[in-house]
Scaffold this active site. Structure first.
Site, mmCIF file in Angstrom:
data_model
loop_
_atom_site.group_PDB
_atom_site.id
_atom_site.type_symbol
_atom_site.label_atom_id
_atom_site.label_comp_id
_atom_site.label_asym_id
_atom_site.label_seq_id
_atom_site.Cartn_x
_atom_site.Cartn_y
_atom_site.Cartn_z
ATOM 1 N N ASP A 66 0.838 -1.213 0.000
ATOM 2 C CA ASP A 66 0.000 0.000 0.000
ATOM 3 C C ASP A 66 0.864 1.251 0.000
ATOM 4 O O ASP A 66 2.084 1.187 0.181
ATOM 5 C CB ASP A 66 -0.962 -0.007 1.203
ATOM 6 C CG ASP A 66 -0.287 -0.359 2.513
ATOM 7 O OD1 ASP A 66 0.946 -0.313 2.583
ATOM 8 O OD2 ASP A 66 -1.001 -0.682 3.474
ATOM 9 N N ASN A 134 -7.957 -2.632 13.970
ATOM 10 C CA ASN A 134 -9.330 -2.977 13.563
ATOM 11 C C ASN A 134 -9.354 -4.167 12.601
ATOM 12 O O ASN A 134 -10.374 -4.442 11.979
ATOM 13 C CB ASN A 134 -10.037 -1.755 12.934
ATOM 14 C CG ASN A 134 -9.361 -1.272 11.656
ATOM 15 O OD1 ASN A 134 -8.377 -1.856 11.212
ATOM 16 N ND2 ASN A 134 -9.885 -0.211 11.079
ATOM 17 N N HIS A 136 -7.489 -4.514 9.872
ATOM 18 C CA HIS A 136 -7.196 -4.259 8.452
ATOM 19 C C HIS A 136 -5.880 -4.913 8.040
ATOM 20 O O HIS A 136 -4.964 -5.066 8.841
ATOM 21 C CB HIS A 136 -7.255 -2.769 8.097
ATOM 22 C CG HIS A 136 -6.147 -1.900 8.601
ATOM 23 N ND1 HIS A 136 -6.385 -0.782 9.370
ATOM 24 C CD2 HIS A 136 -4.810 -1.944 8.424
ATOM 25 C CE1 HIS A 136 -5.235 -0.182 9.629
ATOM 26 N NE2 HIS A 136 -4.259 -0.870 9.076
ATOM 27 N N GLU A 141 -9.789 -1.687 4.888
ATOM 28 C CA GLU A 141 -10.538 -1.399 6.112
ATOM 29 C C GLU A 141 -11.738 -2.336 6.231
ATOM 30 O O GLU A 141 -12.156 -2.946 5.244
ATOM 31 C CB GLU A 141 -11.025 0.057 6.066
ATOM 32 C CG GLU A 141 -9.904 1.093 5.965
ATOM 33 C CD GLU A 141 -9.198 1.347 7.291
ATOM 34 O OE1 GLU A 141 -9.282 0.509 8.214
ATOM 35 O OE2 GLU A 141 -8.559 2.407 7.404
HETATM 36 C C1 GLP Z 1 -0.787 0.551 8.464
HETATM 37 C C2 GLP Z 1 -0.380 -0.270 7.250
HETATM 38 C C3 GLP Z 1 -0.628 -1.741 7.472
HETATM 39 C C4 GLP Z 1 -0.042 -2.171 8.799
HETATM 40 C C5 GLP Z 1 -0.725 -1.412 9.915
HETATM 41 C C6 GLP Z 1 -0.220 -1.800 11.289
HETATM 42 O O1 GLP Z 1 -2.117 0.881 8.471
HETATM 43 N N1 GLP Z 1 -1.083 0.140 6.075
HETATM 44 O O2 GLP Z 1 -0.054 -2.480 6.406
HETATM 45 O O3 GLP Z 1 -0.208 -3.558 8.984
HETATM 46 O O4 GLP Z 1 -0.465 -0.034 9.711
HETATM 47 O O5 GLP Z 1 0.943 -1.093 11.583
HETATM 48 P P1 GLP Z 1 1.890 -1.395 12.804
HETATM 49 O O6 GLP Z 1 2.685 -2.595 12.436
HETATM 50 O O7 GLP Z 1 2.752 -0.168 12.928
HETATM 51 O O8 GLP Z 1 1.028 -1.606 13.992
#
Ligand code: GLP
Length: 239
Positions: A66, A134, A136, A141
């Site tokens: 992403d 959440n 995702h 989402e």
């Molecule tokens: C973002 C990214 C996701 C990732 C999520 C969790 O939203 N788009 O790909 O998994 O954050 O991030 P973290 O690993 O910092 O908790």
């Protein structure tokens, strides 16, 4: 679904082993990478393995999950910047072999073309994922269709708030992103997901043993034939 529970340091090493075995068998492997804080320890491990001469990415091709919409590619908050800083600048992958999804008002076909580019490269051999609080995956989402391919996403307030820790404040977090779809992720031959900390425990429990529903995007992983979750004790505490 396979679940490995260990300390974060051990998880990073175990997860990195997937790349050593894949790239030794298939140097031209197609790798799906993720951002967020969770994969950073794996990227440190891969960089160390490269320095030690135990792994090479010279022939690999990468597709990131992403990217934010509206940031310049050299913006220090962009996921492209993150990936070069945390991994690509530390290994031998040619810059021409790394790919990020993108969105353009003037070129609406560009976003879905990402799935075609992945297919033309042979499909993703190994997809790395984190998970949002959440549930995702990527920026898919709750409510995203399981049939979705790479698409533009309006970020939820909760995701913008969670990601505001990387920005000066929530107002600086872009409102839109572009993300591989659920189907894009599910098309990967093998998926590994890393999650650490109690903040992820509820999402992990629902993803692993809850109903398979678009309301909990990560629950779709129950339908994939080759998924391994790398969890620390806190993230696994509700299993
Ligand atoms: C973002 C990214 C996701 C990732 C999520 C969790 O939203 N788009 O790909 O998994 O954050 O991030 P973290 O690993 O910092 O908790």
């Amino acid at each position: 679904m396979k679940i490995i529970i260990d300390t974060p340091e051990k998880l990073y090493k175990l997860a990195a082993e997937n790349y050593v075995s894949l790239l030794s068998e298939k140097p031209r492997a197609v790798l799906g990478f993720a951002t967020g804080s969770s994969p950073v320890g794996i990227y440190d491990e891969l960089s160390a393995l490269y320095r030690e001469g135990k792994i090479s990415f010279e022939e690999a091709v990468t597709f990131n999950l992403d990217e934010y919409v509206g940031l310049d590619t050299d913006d220090s908050q962009s996921y492209r910047y993150f990936m070069f800083k945390n991994l690509f600048d530390r290994i031998d992958i040619p810059a021409s072999s790394v790919n990020f999804p993108s969105y353009s008002d003037t070129d609406p076909d560009r976003t879905a073309q990402y799935d075609k580019n992945i297919a033309n490269a042979g499909g993703i051999d190994l997809q790395l994922l984190g998970i949002g609080v959440n549930g995702h995956i990527g920026f898919n989402e709750p409510g995203t269709a399981f049939a979705s391919v790479t698409h533009k996403v309006k970020l939820t307030d909760s995701t913008r708030k969670a990601n505001s820790r990387f920005f000066a404040g929530i107002d600086d977090v872009p409102e839109y992103a572009v993300s591989m779809g659920i189907k894009t992720v599910m098309n990967a031959k093998k998926i590994i997901l890393i999650a650490c900390g109690a903040i992820k425990a509820e999402a992990i429990a629902k993803a692993v043993k809850g109903e398979v529903t678009p309301d909990m995007p990560a629950s779709v992983l129950q339908l994939h034939p080759d998924v391994t979750l790398y969890l620390d004790r806190d993230a696994a505490s509700l299993l």
